[in-house]
Design an enzyme around this catalytic site. Structure first.
Site, mmCIF file in Angstrom:
data_model
loop_
_atom_site.group_PDB
_atom_site.id
_atom_site.type_symbol
_atom_site.label_atom_id
_atom_site.label_comp_id
_atom_site.label_asym_id
_atom_site.label_seq_id
_atom_site.Cartn_x
_atom_site.Cartn_y
_atom_site.Cartn_z
ATOM 1 N N ARG A 1 0.852 -1.198 0.000
ATOM 2 C CA ARG A 1 0.000 0.000 0.000
ATOM 3 C C ARG A 1 0.886 1.246 0.000
ATOM 4 O O ARG A 1 0.635 2.219 -0.687
ATOM 5 C CB ARG A 1 -0.950 0.010 1.206
ATOM 6 C CG ARG A 1 -1.692 1.329 1.352
ATOM 7 C CD ARG A 1 -2.945 1.309 2.209
ATOM 8 N NE ARG A 1 -2.918 0.407 3.334
ATOM 9 C CZ ARG A 1 -2.240 0.578 4.469
ATOM 10 N NH1 ARG A 1 -1.500 1.669 4.655
ATOM 11 N NH2 ARG A 1 -2.284 -0.319 5.424
ATOM 12 N N LYS B 1 -9.159 5.904 -19.541
ATOM 13 C CA LYS B 1 -9.488 6.382 -20.884
ATOM 14 C C LYS B 1 -8.259 6.277 -21.803
ATOM 15 O O LYS B 1 -7.822 5.199 -22.079
ATOM 16 C CB LYS B 1 -10.034 7.809 -20.784
ATOM 17 C CG LYS B 1 -11.043 8.002 -19.623
ATOM 18 C CD LYS B 1 -12.338 7.246 -19.828
ATOM 19 C CE LYS B 1 -13.227 7.171 -18.588
ATOM 20 N NZ LYS B 1 -13.537 8.435 -17.947
ATOM 21 N N ASP C 1 -8.257 18.415 -14.351
ATOM 22 C CA ASP C 1 -8.553 17.072 -14.854
ATOM 23 C C ASP C 1 -8.143 17.065 -16.324
ATOM 24 O O ASP C 1 -8.784 17.693 -17.160
ATOM 25 C CB ASP C 1 -10.051 16.775 -14.684
ATOM 26 C CG ASP C 1 -10.421 15.358 -15.143
ATOM 27 O OD1 ASP C 1 -9.705 14.793 -15.988
ATOM 28 O OD2 ASP C 1 -11.458 14.835 -14.660
HETATM 29 C C1 LIG Z 1 -14.014 8.784 -16.626
HETATM 30 C C2 LIG Z 1 -13.646 10.111 -16.105
HETATM 31 C C3 LIG Z 1 -13.394 10.307 -14.736
HETATM 32 C C4 LIG Z 1 -13.555 9.202 -13.724
HETATM 33 O O1 LIG Z 1 -12.581 8.207 -13.852
HETATM 34 P P1 LIG Z 1 -12.805 6.657 -13.478
HETATM 35 O O2 LIG Z 1 -11.519 6.038 -13.906
HETATM 36 O O3 LIG Z 1 -13.992 6.188 -14.274
HETATM 37 O O4 LIG Z 1 -13.055 6.586 -12.029
HETATM 38 C C5 LIG Z 1 -13.005 11.572 -14.331
HETATM 39 N N1 LIG Z 1 -12.886 12.593 -15.185
HETATM 40 C C6 LIG Z 1 -13.122 12.449 -16.506
HETATM 41 C C7 LIG Z 1 -12.973 13.622 -17.407
HETATM 42 C C8 LIG Z 1 -13.522 11.210 -17.008
HETATM 43 O O5 LIG Z 1 -13.775 11.077 -18.314
#
Ligand SMILES: *Cc1c(COP(=O)(O)O)cnc(C)c1O
Length: 377
Positions: A45, A194, A169
């Site tokens: 961890r 993604k 993000d």
């Molecule tokens: C999918 C996504 C998230 C969340 O991520 P997970 O891996 O599904 O928890 C956050 N921000 C954006 C822009 C996303 O497309």
């Protein structure tokens, strides 16, 4: 080192013990200590060599001080919001990812952290929302599904002058095209599920911070709350990331071609794509990112027609998520954004007939003829 080289040679390369050219999967929870307190790794961890190789890679790609890997994008975000405390206030981009909206409005409120949503593509609007207790700004750019663009450098300068932390993000642009830390952000977050993973086979989140003090705080939170990424998924992610450059370059060309096809169609109302010279965020995006990415949203006029189109595509798979080798198609008002009331959706511009595509790496001609037959029928 240029990005494509860094994707292969950044972070930790190979295995010092055996010479293996790929970092091994250290499938281990604990480590033998030479004497009490005398160890390289203590417990997985706290630290694991496979995860650390991934963390070093994302650190190098984003040009930050340290990287951290989590079990999902949302786990990464939860860890970052754990840096704050009861009574703090955070300003968010108004059309953030649905999961971020849910975390902000339904979980952070339990800890008495207040949030305000604002169109961050307009700095004057952010300025109006600052309160005595505002501590951070959370920006997503470009956004989903309308691909609105925020000027990272401008917001970063303003945030610094007001002693606010800027969190970006960067999921949609990826570190291949956009590096928010180099533009002045303090923290970058990715849903690595993604583009970084890129093959629809792993759920993961990554964080990069810009200084040593933050690095220590985030490691403390990561170790304390425990939402780490396991060694197997860390390895899969490293493997996916090696081809990020190739995938993004191909996706860029194909997306541009699909945009031109859609723009010509009289039966497609609005097309949202930051690469469109008429897109309001086009110039800003171009100044801060090397590519426009693989996302396009377009309005086919009605929810009924949109559903018919989604039924008809062969190569665009009807699914949530984005950023993978396979092209995906979805209907945000009924899928990712269904939890937002219709009135609010319409205010934001998410109309009933708004279709979103994530362009993969299939042949561009095949993808265009697939969309054409679906729109024609
Ligand atoms: C999918 C996504 C998230 C969340 O991520 P997970 O891996 O599904 O928890 C956050 N921000 C954006 C822009 C996303 O497309």
């Amino acid at each position: 080192m240029k990005k494509k080289t860094q994707l292969i040679h950044g972070g930790v390369v190979g295995d010092p013990y055996t010479g293996a050219v790929s970092t091994p999967i250290y499938q281990v929870s604990t480590y033998k200590q030479e004497g009490v307190g005398n160890f390289k790794y203590e417990y997985s961890r706290t630290g694991n060599p496979t995860r650390e190789a991934l963390e070093a890679l994302i650190r190098d790609l984003e040009g930050g001080e340290a990287g951290f890997a989590f079990g999902s994008g949302m786990a990464a975000m939860t860890a970052i919001f754990s840096l704050f405390k009861s009574g703090d206030h955070i300003i968010f981009t108004d059309d953030v990812y649905g999961g971020s909206y849910r975390l902000a409005t339904k979980v952070l409120n339990r800890f008495n952290i207040d949030v305000t949503f604002v169109d961050t593509s307009d700095k004057t609007k952010i300025e109006q929302e600052i309160l005595e207790n505002t501590v951070a700004i959370f920006v997503e750019t470009p956004t989903n599904p309308l691909l609105k663009v925020t000027d990272i450098k401008q917001v970063a300068q303003w945030a610094e002058a007001n002693e606010l932390m800027l969190i970006v993000d960067n999921t949609f642009s990826t570190p291949y095209w956009q590096n928010p830390i180099e533009l002045g952000a303090d923290i970058v977050i990715h849903s690595a599920t993604k583009y970084l993973g890129g093959h629809s086979d792993v759920v993961a989140g990554l964080v990069v911070v810009n200084d040593q003090k933050l690095a220590e705080e985030v490691h403390f939170v990561q170790n304390s709350t425990g939402g780490i990424l396991g060694p197997q998924d860390s390895w899969l992610l490293i493997r996916g990331m090696k081809t990020l450059g190739l995938r993004m370059e191909q996706t860029e060309k194909t997306t541009q071609a699909i945009f031109e096809f859609l723009k010509e169609r009289k039966d497609v109302l609005t097309v949202y794509y930051p690469g469109d010279t008429e897109h309001p965020g086009h110039e800003t995006h171009r100044s801060q990112a090397g590519g426009f990415g693989g996302m396009i949203s377009f309005d086919v006029g009605s929810g009924e027609r949109a559903k018919a189109v989604l039924q008809k595509t062969k190569y665009f798979t009807l699914a949530e998520s984005l950023g993978a080798v396979e092209s995906l198609i979805s209907l945000p008002p009924e899928m990712t954004h269904a939890s937002i009331p219709r009135e609010r959706r319409l205010e934001l511009g998410i109309t009933d007939g708004l279709v979103r595509i994530s362009v993969g790496i299939e042949d561009a001609e095949d993808l265009i003829s697939d969309l054409k037959q679906a729109l024609d029928s």
